[in-house]
Write a protein that holds these residues in place. Structure first.
Motif, PDB file in Angstrom:
ATOM      1  N   SER A 114       0.045   4.539   6.075  1.00 58.71           N
ATOM      2  CA  SER A 114       1.052   4.339   5.033  1.00 58.71           C
ATOM      3  C   SER A 114       2.449   4.685   5.503  1.00 58.71           C
ATOM      4  CB  SER A 114       0.703   5.182   3.802  1.00 58.71           C
ATOM      5  OG  SER A 114       0.650   6.562   4.133  1.00 58.71           O
ATOM      6  N   ALA A 115       2.607   5.632   6.445  1.00 55.77           N
ATOM      7  CA  ALA A 115       3.944   6.053   6.869  1.00 55.77           C
ATOM      8  C   ALA A 115       4.727   4.920   7.539  1.00 55.77           C
ATOM      9  CB  ALA A 115       3.861   7.274   7.774  1.00 55.77           C
ATOM     10  N   PRO A 116       4.198   4.272   8.569  1.00 54.37           N
ATOM     11  CA  PRO A 116       4.961   3.165   9.159  1.00 54.37           C
ATOM     12  C   PRO A 116       5.137   1.999   8.197  1.00 54.37           C
ATOM     13  CG  PRO A 116       2.774   3.344  10.164  1.00 54.37           C
ATOM     14  CD  PRO A 116       2.974   4.565   9.337  1.00 54.37           C
ATOM     15  N   GLU A 117       4.187   1.784   7.312  1.00 52.52           N
ATOM     16  CA  GLU A 117       4.335   0.713   6.331  1.00 52.52           C
ATOM     17  C   GLU A 117       5.466   1.026   5.359  1.00 52.52           C
ATOM     18  OE1 GLU A 117       0.634   0.079   4.434  1.00 52.52           O
ATOM     19  OE2 GLU A 117      -0.276  -0.937   6.136  1.00 52.52           O
ATOM     20  N   ALA A 118       5.600   2.308   5.000  1.00 55.30           N
ATOM     21  CA  ALA A 118       6.665   2.700   4.086  1.00 55.30           C
ATOM     22  C   ALA A 118       8.027   2.436   4.706  1.00 55.30           C
ATOM     23  CB  ALA A 118       6.517   4.174   3.709  1.00 55.30           C
ATOM     24  N   ARG A 119       8.198   2.833   5.963  1.00 54.45           N
ATOM     25  CA  ARG A 119       9.475   2.579   6.640  1.00 54.45           C
ATOM     26  C   ARG A 119       9.729   1.076   6.783  1.00 54.45           C
ATOM     27  NH1 ARG A 119      14.545   4.629   7.958  1.00 54.45           N
ATOM     28  NH2 ARG A 119      15.388   3.293   9.603  1.00 54.45           N
ATOM     29  N   GLY A 150      -6.175   8.045  -2.347  1.00 54.72           N
ATOM     30  CA  GLY A 150      -6.308   7.016  -1.322  1.00 54.72           C
ATOM     31  C   GLY A 150      -5.268   7.151  -0.234  1.00 54.72           C
ATOM     32  N   LEU A 151      -4.029   7.419  -0.611  1.00 52.18           N
ATOM     33  CA  LEU A 151      -2.972   7.576   0.389  1.00 52.18           C
ATOM     34  C   LEU A 151      -3.164   8.851   1.204  1.00 52.18           C
ATOM     35  CD1 LEU A 151       0.157   6.409  -1.628  1.00 52.18           C
ATOM     36  CD2 LEU A 151      -0.797   5.321   0.406  1.00 52.18           C
ATOM     37  N   ALA A 152      -3.671   9.887   0.567  1.00 51.19           N
ATOM     38  CA  ALA A 152      -3.897  11.138   1.295  1.00 51.19           C
ATOM     39  C   ALA A 152      -4.938  10.961   2.387  1.00 51.19           C
ATOM     40  CB  ALA A 152      -4.328  12.233   0.324  1.00 51.19           C
ATOM     41  N   GLU A 153      -5.873  10.036   2.186  1.00 55.15           N
ATOM     42  CA  GLU A 153      -6.919   9.812   3.184  1.00 55.15           C
ATOM     43  C   GLU A 153      -6.449   8.958   4.349  1.00 55.15           C
ATOM     44  OE1 GLU A 153      -9.934   8.016   0.870  1.00 55.15           O
ATOM     45  OE2 GLU A 153     -10.497   9.856  -0.194  1.00 55.15           O
ATOM     46  N   ASP A 154      -5.292   8.283   4.194  1.00 54.82           N
ATOM     47  CA  ASP A 154      -4.846   7.344   5.229  1.00 54.82           C
ATOM     48  C   ASP A 154      -3.344   7.468   5.484  1.00 54.82           C
ATOM     49  OD1 ASP A 154      -5.132   5.412   7.107  1.00 54.82           O
ATOM     50  OD2 ASP A 154      -5.296   3.732   5.722  1.00 54.82           O
ATOM     51  N   ARG A 207       0.811  -1.217   0.000  1.00 56.22           N
ATOM     52  CA  ARG A 207       0.000   0.000   0.000  1.00 56.22           C
ATOM     53  C   ARG A 207       0.840   1.261   0.000  1.00 56.22           C
ATOM     54  NH1 ARG A 207      -4.415   0.233   4.415  1.00 56.22           N
ATOM     55  NH2 ARG A 207      -2.783  -0.543   5.801  1.00 56.22           N
ATOM     56  N   CYS A 208       2.141   1.130   0.262  1.00 59.60           N
ATOM     57  CA  CYS A 208       2.963   2.326   0.389  1.00 59.60           C
ATOM     58  C   CYS A 208       3.848   2.577  -0.822  1.00 59.60           C
ATOM     59  CB  CYS A 208       3.826   2.240   1.641  1.00 59.60           C
ATOM     60  SG  CYS A 208       4.743   0.710   1.739  1.00 59.60           S
ATOM     61  N   ILE A 209       3.865   1.661  -1.790  1.00 54.98           N
ATOM     62  CA  ILE A 209       4.510   1.943  -3.068  1.00 54.98           C
ATOM     63  C   ILE A 209       3.561   1.443  -4.156  1.00 54.98           C
ATOM     64  CG2 ILE A 209       5.947  -0.154  -2.834  1.00 54.98           C
ATOM     65  CD1 ILE A 209       7.979   1.314  -4.687  1.00 54.98           C
ATOM     66  N   LEU A 210       2.837   2.384  -4.708  1.00 52.08           N
ATOM     67  CA  LEU A 210       1.800   2.080  -5.687  1.00 52.08           C
ATOM     68  C   LEU A 210       2.301   2.488  -7.067  1.00 52.08           C
ATOM     69  CD1 LEU A 210      -1.271   3.376  -3.656  1.00 52.08           C
ATOM     70  CD2 LEU A 210      -0.377   1.053  -3.797  1.00 52.08           C
ATOM     71  N   ARG A 211       2.286   1.530  -7.993  1.00 49.96           N
ATOM     72  CA  ARG A 211       2.810   1.779  -9.336  1.00 49.96           C
ATOM     73  C   ARG A 211       1.644   1.850 -10.320  1.00 49.96           C
ATOM     74  NH1 ARG A 211       7.461  -1.771 -11.206  1.00 49.96           N
ATOM     75  NH2 ARG A 211       6.141  -3.542 -10.670  1.00 49.96           N
ATOM     76  N   PHE A 212       1.498   2.996 -10.929  1.00 47.27           N
ATOM     77  CA  PHE A 212       0.342   3.269 -11.792  1.00 47.27           C
ATOM     78  C   PHE A 212       0.711   3.109 -13.263  1.00 47.27           C
ATOM     79  CE2 PHE A 212       2.572   7.259 -11.036  1.00 47.27           C
ATOM     80  CZ  PHE A 212       2.723   7.771 -12.321  1.00 47.27           C
ATOM     81  N   GLN A 213      -0.321   2.819 -14.067  1.00 49.52           N
ATOM     82  CA  GLN A 213      -0.141   2.714 -15.514  1.00 49.52           C
ATOM     83  C   GLN A 213      -1.083   3.636 -16.275  1.00 49.52           C
ATOM     84  OE1 GLN A 213       0.779  -1.219 -17.248  1.00 49.52           O
ATOM     85  NE2 GLN A 213       0.230  -2.105 -15.257  1.00 49.52           N
ATOM     86  N   SER A 214      -1.839   4.451 -15.548  1.00 52.97           N
ATOM     87  CA  SER A 214      -2.768   5.361 -16.208  1.00 52.97           C
ATOM     88  C   SER A 214      -3.040   6.539 -15.282  1.00 52.97           C
ATOM     89  CB  SER A 214      -4.089   4.649 -16.526  1.00 52.97           C
ATOM     90  OG  SER A 214      -4.773   4.316 -15.314  1.00 52.97           O
ATOM     91  N   ARG A 215      -3.649   7.593 -15.843  1.00 56.03           N
ATOM     92  CA  ARG A 215      -4.015   8.751 -15.014  1.00 56.03           C
ATOM     93  C   ARG A 215      -4.999   8.349 -13.936  1.00 56.03           C
ATOM     94  NH1 ARG A 215      -3.872  12.230 -19.824  1.00 56.03           N
ATOM     95  NH2 ARG A 215      -6.006  11.618 -20.216  1.00 56.03           N
ATOM     96  N   GLY A 216      -5.959   7.494 -14.304  1.00 52.42           N
ATOM     97  CA  GLY A 216      -6.959   7.074 -13.329  1.00 52.42           C
ATOM     98  C   GLY A 216      -6.325   6.353 -12.147  1.00 52.42           C
ATOM     99  N   GLU A 217      -5.371   5.461 -12.424  1.00 52.93           N
ATOM    100  CA  GLU A 217      -4.696   4.744 -11.344  1.00 52.93           C
ATOM    101  C   GLU A 217      -3.873   5.703 -10.485  1.00 52.93           C
ATOM    102  OE1 GLU A 217      -2.395   1.556 -12.899  1.00 52.93           O
ATOM    103  OE2 GLU A 217      -4.149   0.404 -13.595  1.00 52.93           O
ATOM    104  N   ALA A 218      -3.245   6.692 -11.111  1.00 54.74           N
ATOM    105  CA  ALA A 218      -2.457   7.665 -10.354  1.00 54.74           C
ATOM    106  C   ALA A 218      -3.358   8.481  -9.435  1.00 54.74           C
ATOM    107  CB  ALA A 218      -1.690   8.579 -11.306  1.00 54.74           C
ATOM    108  N   VAL A 219      -4.502   8.914  -9.951  1.00 51.99           N
ATOM    109  CA  VAL A 219      -5.441   9.689  -9.142  1.00 51.99           C
ATOM    110  C   VAL A 219      -5.931   8.867  -7.958  1.00 51.99           C
ATOM    111  CG1 VAL A 219      -7.750  10.732  -9.123  1.00 51.99           C
ATOM    112  CG2 VAL A 219      -6.177  11.215 -11.003  1.00 51.99           C
TER     113      VAL A 219
END
Length: 370
Positions: free
Chosen positions: A343-348, A335-339, A318-330
């Motif tokens: 995501s921060a402790p998961e990223a570390r 989604g990450l901004a809401e949570d 959930r902390c490294i999301l790889r997108f292939q389109s504008r929709g996936e990037a949005v």
């Protein structure tokens, strides 16, 4: 104590922090495993040697806080200590391991070491150059790539075995930081006069400006600021265009003026949003940026463009999301901004599990038999 020589690429001439950290993370990781580290760079024919003293002193200043200022060795195109720097005390060339992150050392240079490994940080581009006789690589005990190692396309096929690795992070020097409510950001070269060709011979521009173009409406679509630290080459029209689209522009060279300033810029961000060079995606190399690894280490999630399959990342991070389109990037950014707290402790944790430089040093030693 075992000795490793980390051969860097153009750190004498180009001392932007993002560039230096690529090699510094590896050097510090080797040192954390008990190695004596030599930082090596090469003066190439045509370089302005009148600036060597100034460049050497500047590189020492950058590396002094990490205790590596007396570990720098500069060689000429034949691999000998450069005569213009003979008055500078420098460590001898040679040792237990050559960790070679530049591609044009003399062919006999690896023989000065008991073991040697070459690191490819531009997957696809390096193999293309080798395949089409634009580059030759000296013989090493192992060949490593920050891609997925699947160079099966005829454009990039070589007779070498490429071992996939992830970018190393010296985690002790990239601590997790509490969120400061910053913006999404990235640091990048915007203009690069580099062309690649598809299998049918069609050329395409392989720069970040081309890569970002389909996503330039993102700040307005997500209603969140994105800071783009880029070298726009004093192009006011391009800066106005990007700012009108909602981007906040910083000069990349200002952000990268110091190693700590670059680290602080990343740590003050909400996370990374970035696109990859078109060749990484077209050739499905699985490239992962060393910069992305640094964002993760500070506890910052990353939304980055898909560059090909990468089994070692997994599909459900959930902390490294790889997108292939504008929709996936949005979707990823909103989604990450809401949570952010999740995501921060998961990223570390992901950085500790997959990008810890000490573990990658062990991996290199296992591959080379060192």
């Amino acid at each position: 104590m075992s000795r490793v020589c980390v051969a860097t690429s153009n750190t004498l001439k180009y001392q932007q922090a993002g560039h230096l950290w690529v090699y510094l993370n590896w050097a510090l990781s080797f040192r954390a495993r008990g190695f004596e580290v030599v930082w090596l760079d090469m003066v190439e024919p045509g370089d302005d040697v009148t600036k060597l003293d100034e460049q050497f002193a500047s590189l020492q200043d950058h590396l002094r806080p990490f205790g590596l200022d007396r570990s720098i060795c500069i060689v000429d195109a034949k691999g000998r200590p450069h005569p213009r720097l003979s008055h500078r005390p420098m460590p001898d060339v040679g040792g237990d391991l050559l960790f070679n992150a530049r591609y044009n050392l003399p062919d006999d240079f690896p023989t000065k070491f008991r073991k040697s490994a070459l690191l490819d940080t531009d997957p696809g581009m390096v193999q293309y150059a080798v395949r089409h006789a634009q580059m030759s690589l000296a013989t090493h005990d192992a060949y490593l790539t920050v891609g997925n190692g699947r160079f099966d396309d005829d454009l990039v096929r070589t007779d070498l075995t490429w071992h996939p690795v992830l970018p190393a992070v010296a985690l002790d020097h990239w601590p997790a930081m509490p969120s400061s409510g910053g913006a999404w950001s990235t640091v990048t070269h915007w203009y690069m006069d580099v062309w690649m060709v598809d299998a049918d011979g069609t050329p395409y521009m392989n720069d970040k400006r081309t890569a970002f173009e389909p996503y330039l409406d993102l700040p307005k679509r997500i209603g969140q600021p994105i800071v783009l630290a880029a070298n726009l080459n004093d192009d006011p029209e391009e800066q106005r265009r990007l700012e009108d689209l909602g981007w906040t522009i910083r000069e990349a060279h200002d952000v990268g003026r110091s190693l700590t300033g670059y680290r602080d810029f990343i740590a003050s961000s909400k996370g990374e949003f970035s696109c990859c060079k078109p060749s990484y995606r077209r050739l499905e190399t699985g490239w992962i940026s060393d910069r992305t690894a640094c964002y993760l280490a500070t506890g910052r999630p990353c939304v980055v463009e898909w560059s090909g399959p990468r089994a070692d990342l997994g599909d459900d991070e959930r902390c490294i999301l790889r997108f292939q389109s504008r929709g996936e990037a949005v979707s990823a950014l909103t989604g990450l901004a809401e949570d952010p707290a999740v995501s921060a402790p998961e990223a570390r944790a992901l950085a500790e599990r997959l990008f810890d430089g000490r573990l990658w040093v062990d991996h290199v030693l296992n591959i080379t038999g060192g």
